[in-house]
Design a protein around this motif. Structure first.
Motif, mmCIF file in Angstrom:
data_model
loop_
_atom_site.group_PDB
_atom_site.id
_atom_site.type_symbol
_atom_site.label_atom_id
_atom_site.label_comp_id
_atom_site.label_asym_id
_atom_site.label_seq_id
_atom_site.Cartn_x
_atom_site.Cartn_y
_atom_site.Cartn_z
ATOM 1 N N LEU A 36 0.962 -1.171 0.025
ATOM 2 C CA LEU A 36 -0.076 -0.072 -0.019
ATOM 3 C C LEU A 36 1.092 1.261 -0.031
ATOM 4 O O LEU A 36 1.882 1.430 0.860
ATOM 5 N N THR A 37 0.436 2.253 -0.716
ATOM 6 C CA THR A 37 1.234 3.554 -0.800
ATOM 7 C C THR A 37 0.388 4.614 -0.284
ATOM 8 O O THR A 37 -0.846 4.638 -0.703
ATOM 9 N N VAL A 38 0.660 5.236 0.833
ATOM 10 C CA VAL A 38 -0.121 6.409 1.248
ATOM 11 C C VAL A 38 0.530 7.773 1.234
ATOM 12 O O VAL A 38 1.509 7.812 1.496
ATOM 13 N N TYR A 39 -0.405 8.563 0.702
ATOM 14 C CA TYR A 39 -0.120 10.157 0.808
ATOM 15 C C TYR A 39 -0.695 10.789 1.866
ATOM 16 O O TYR A 39 -1.809 10.875 2.055
ATOM 17 N N ALA A 40 0.257 11.231 2.959
ATOM 18 C CA ALA A 40 -0.396 11.639 4.116
ATOM 19 C C ALA A 40 -0.251 13.168 4.129
ATOM 20 O O ALA A 40 0.840 13.549 3.836
ATOM 21 N N GLY A 41 -1.267 13.828 4.570
ATOM 22 C CA GLY A 41 -1.273 15.115 4.832
ATOM 23 C C GLY A 41 -1.343 15.584 6.191
ATOM 24 O O GLY A 41 -1.494 17.018 6.622
ATOM 25 N N MET A 42 -1.398 14.746 7.250
ATOM 26 C CA MET A 42 -1.360 15.384 8.603
ATOM 27 C C MET A 42 0.360 15.457 9.120
ATOM 28 O O MET A 42 1.022 15.240 8.052
ATOM 29 N N MET A 43 0.439 15.960 10.277
ATOM 30 C CA MET A 43 1.856 15.701 10.846
ATOM 31 C C MET A 43 2.413 14.500 10.538
ATOM 32 O O MET A 43 2.118 13.500 10.564
ATOM 33 N N GLU A 44 4.003 14.670 10.216
ATOM 34 C CA GLU A 44 4.687 13.441 9.576
ATOM 35 C C GLU A 44 4.662 12.460 10.797
ATOM 36 O O GLU A 44 4.362 10.889 10.514
ATOM 37 N N ASP A 45 4.922 12.745 12.109
ATOM 38 C CA ASP A 45 4.947 11.715 13.224
ATOM 39 C C ASP A 45 3.804 11.070 13.364
ATOM 40 O O ASP A 45 3.628 9.554 13.524
ATOM 41 N N TYR A 46 2.689 11.662 13.296
ATOM 42 C CA TYR A 46 1.295 11.059 13.263
ATOM 43 C C TYR A 46 1.144 9.910 11.918
ATOM 44 O O TYR A 46 0.851 8.888 12.446
ATOM 45 N N ALA A 47 1.395 10.530 10.778
ATOM 46 C CA ALA A 47 1.346 9.586 9.771
ATOM 47 C C ALA A 47 2.133 8.423 9.686
ATOM 48 O O ALA A 47 1.688 7.187 9.388
ATOM 49 N N LEU A 48 3.183 8.464 10.324
ATOM 50 C CA LEU A 48 4.204 7.674 10.343
ATOM 51 C C LEU A 48 4.074 6.377 11.373
ATOM 52 O O LEU A 48 3.933 5.315 11.182
ATOM 53 N N LYS A 49 3.408 6.814 12.485
ATOM 54 C CA LYS A 49 2.975 5.921 13.566
ATOM 55 C C LYS A 49 1.806 5.047 13.285
ATOM 56 O O LYS A 49 1.574 3.978 13.370
ATOM 57 N N MET A 64 4.705 5.332 3.164
ATOM 58 C CA MET A 64 4.263 6.836 3.455
ATOM 59 C C MET A 64 4.922 7.654 2.929
ATOM 60 O O MET A 64 6.098 7.744 3.117
ATOM 61 N N VAL A 65 4.057 8.809 2.297
ATOM 62 C CA VAL A 65 4.896 10.004 1.894
ATOM 63 C C VAL A 65 4.116 11.024 2.194
ATOM 64 O O VAL A 65 2.753 11.137 2.031
ATOM 65 N N ARG A 66 4.760 12.193 2.948
ATOM 66 C CA ARG A 66 4.188 13.194 3.507
ATOM 67 C C ARG A 66 4.212 14.446 2.718
ATOM 68 O O ARG A 66 5.280 14.573 2.083
ATOM 69 N N MET A 67 2.898 15.037 2.423
ATOM 70 C CA MET A 67 2.975 16.133 1.593
ATOM 71 C C MET A 67 1.810 17.417 2.257
ATOM 72 O O MET A 67 0.895 16.805 3.111
ATOM 73 N N SER A 68 1.715 18.343 1.690
ATOM 74 C CA SER A 68 0.832 19.337 2.237
ATOM 75 C C SER A 68 -0.619 18.877 1.422
ATOM 76 O O SER A 68 -0.266 18.272 0.263
ATOM 77 N N GLY A 69 -1.603 19.217 2.081
ATOM 78 C CA GLY A 69 -2.906 18.870 1.047
ATOM 79 C C GLY A 69 -2.903 19.361 -0.497
ATOM 80 O O GLY A 69 -3.239 18.580 -1.023
ATOM 81 N N GLY A 70 -2.539 20.582 -0.501
ATOM 82 C CA GLY A 70 -2.249 20.885 -2.169
ATOM 83 C C GLY A 70 -1.391 20.428 -2.603
ATOM 84 O O GLY A 70 -1.585 20.145 -4.047
ATOM 85 N N VAL A 264 -7.345 6.614 -3.926
ATOM 86 C CA VAL A 264 -7.251 7.136 -5.129
ATOM 87 C C VAL A 264 -7.801 6.347 -6.027
ATOM 88 O O VAL A 264 -7.703 5.114 -6.191
ATOM 89 N N LYS A 265 -8.409 6.808 -7.086
ATOM 90 C CA LYS A 265 -9.136 5.912 -8.312
ATOM 91 C C LYS A 265 -8.282 5.345 -9.061
ATOM 92 O O LYS A 265 -7.171 5.826 -9.512
ATOM 93 N N ASN A 266 -8.550 4.053 -9.643
ATOM 94 C CA ASN A 266 -7.653 3.271 -10.304
ATOM 95 C C ASN A 266 -6.236 2.907 -9.844
ATOM 96 O O ASN A 266 -5.363 2.687 -10.405
ATOM 97 N N SER A 267 -6.127 3.045 -8.358
ATOM 98 C CA SER A 267 -4.642 2.867 -7.773
ATOM 99 C C SER A 267 -4.458 1.395 -7.836
ATOM 100 O O SER A 267 -5.473 0.659 -7.911
ATOM 101 N N PRO A 268 -3.303 0.912 -7.852
ATOM 102 C CA PRO A 268 -2.987 -0.352 -7.970
ATOM 103 C C PRO A 268 -3.573 -1.506 -6.736
ATOM 104 O O PRO A 268 -3.515 -2.542 -7.179
ATOM 105 N N ASN A 269 -3.783 -0.997 -5.632
ATOM 106 C CA ASN A 269 -4.050 -1.838 -4.459
ATOM 107 C C ASN A 269 -5.370 -1.418 -3.802
ATOM 108 O O ASN A 269 -5.354 -0.903 -2.847
ATOM 109 N N GLN A 270 -6.412 -1.578 -4.673
ATOM 110 C CA GLN A 270 -7.727 -1.013 -4.146
ATOM 111 C C GLN A 270 -8.203 -1.850 -2.974
ATOM 112 O O GLN A 270 -8.839 -1.301 -2.230
ATOM 113 N N ALA A 271 -8.014 -3.187 -2.814
ATOM 114 C CA ALA A 271 -8.456 -3.964 -1.718
ATOM 115 C C ALA A 271 -7.782 -3.543 -0.504
ATOM 116 O O ALA A 271 -8.334 -3.341 0.625
#
Length: 347
Positions: A36-49, A64-70, A264-271
């Motif tokens: 699974l690949t996750v794009y995370a928009g919250m604080m990095e330590d929260y997303a990592l844990k 996990m990859v952390r970025m701002s919402g935009g 994310v639509k049509n992502s490789p790991n929908q299940a």
């Protein structure tokens, strides 16, 4: 005799399997590892844990990859023909609404939705809320005392001459926090008067940052006197030791964010993505944030919110139309950028 021979061959075969790693490994070693690949928009330590805990509980290898919402919206838009991320985790729902308008999200009605407070989820399952935070004004107590000033108590106070060139805020083009500010002002004042306000406000701004959480920390460090941001971040910075950081919610009322999760639509790991959404909506998953300094209110009605957030419980909130704000996000950001002649910072 023949029967004994067959039985002996079977026993030898099983013994061979056990010797090479056991029956379990034999049965499952060829099973494809879920990822699974996750794009995370919250604080990095929260997303990592959170992603580590999900991986531990499910065995699904999670990146996990952390970025701002935009930034996440821009990345998902750019990868539309060949999606890389499976899940969008955290960050304001306003950007999720814009993404859904562009057909970038899978609609998923999780069985866990029944645990989520009714106004914190999209009726079609494009996104579901995981937390909520209030927008506010932050200030440096030491700087204010030296100048003989009080922390601004209203949005209009920010336009006073003494605060000219002393305010930091993220740019709405890169930050869902800053766009929440734009949407709040326009819903309070109407679009024409709201945009006039924002043009005047722009004259007060010292710096636009890329991330919405950065201005509060800058004020805590004494690098800037006044900031606009989400106040759960302000609480975090106070607990980290930034004792000169103070904050308030404007008297005329303030906006709020709904941090969301979606697929994310049509992502490789929908299940696997659906499993993550189910997990993220659970009581246990939502309570992870407060263990690493994220003090938002929670959307699962059975989850225990952080005690630190309760000081904001009586804040005056505006009648915030999140669907309108999300549906008009691109138009209002373009208008803001044009009217203020500002661009998204690169750092």
């Amino acid at each position: 005799m023949k029967k004994n021979l067959v039985m002996g061959m079977i026993l030898m075969f099983v013994a061979g399997i056990v010797a090479q790693g056991g029956v379990f490994d034999f049965l499952f070693k060829n099973k494809k590892q879920e990822t699974l690949t996750v794009y995370a928009g919250m604080m990095e330590d929260y997303a990592l844990k959170a992603t580590k805990q999900f991986e531990k509980e499910t065995g699904i290898k999670t990146n996990m990859v952390r970025m701002s919402g935009g930034e996440i919206l821009a990345r998902i838009r750019a990868e539309k023909e060949n999606p890389i991320a499976d899940v969008w985790f955290g960050g304001g729902a306003l950007t999720f609404i814009e993404a859904d308008q562009e057909n970038l999200l899978t609609h998923y009605l999780s069985p866990m939705r029944k645990e989520i407070i009714s106004n914190f989820k999209d009726k079609n399952g494009a996104w579901t809320g995981i937390y909520s935070g209030y927008l506010g004004i932050e200030g440096n107590k030491k700087w204010l005392a030296e100048k003989g000033l009080e922390l601004p108590q209203t949005w209009d106070d920010l336009l006073k001459p003494e605060f000219k060139n002393n305010i930091v805020i993220a740019h709405p083009g890169s930050s869902s926090t800053a766009y929440n500010f734009v949407a709040t002002i326009i819903q309070l004042k109407g679009e024409e008067k709201g945009m006039e306000y924002l043009k005047k406000f722009n004259q007060q701004v010292r710096q636009y940052t890329k991330s919405g959480s950065a201005p509060g920390r800058m004020v805590g460090l004494g690098e800037a006197p006044i900031a606009i941001g989400f106040l759960h971040d302000g609480i975090r910075y106070q607990k980290e030791g930034y004792k000169d950081l103070i904050f308030t919610t404007p008297k005329e009322g303030t906006g709020y964010e709904i941090g969301a999760v979606g697929i994310v639509k049509n992502s490789p790991n929908q299940a696997a993505a659906k499993k993550f959404v189910d997990w993220a909506l659970s009581k246990q998953a939502q309570e992870i944030g407060q263990t690493v300094g994220s003090y938002q209110f929670l959307t699962n009605k059975n989850a225990t919110p952080p005690k630190e957030a309760l000081q904001l419980k009586r804040a005056k909130l505006i009648d915030y139309d999140i669907q309108w704000a999300g549906a008009n996000r691109k138009r209002l950001i373009d208008k803001f950028s044009r009217e203020t002649r500002t661009t998204i910072p690169t750092k």
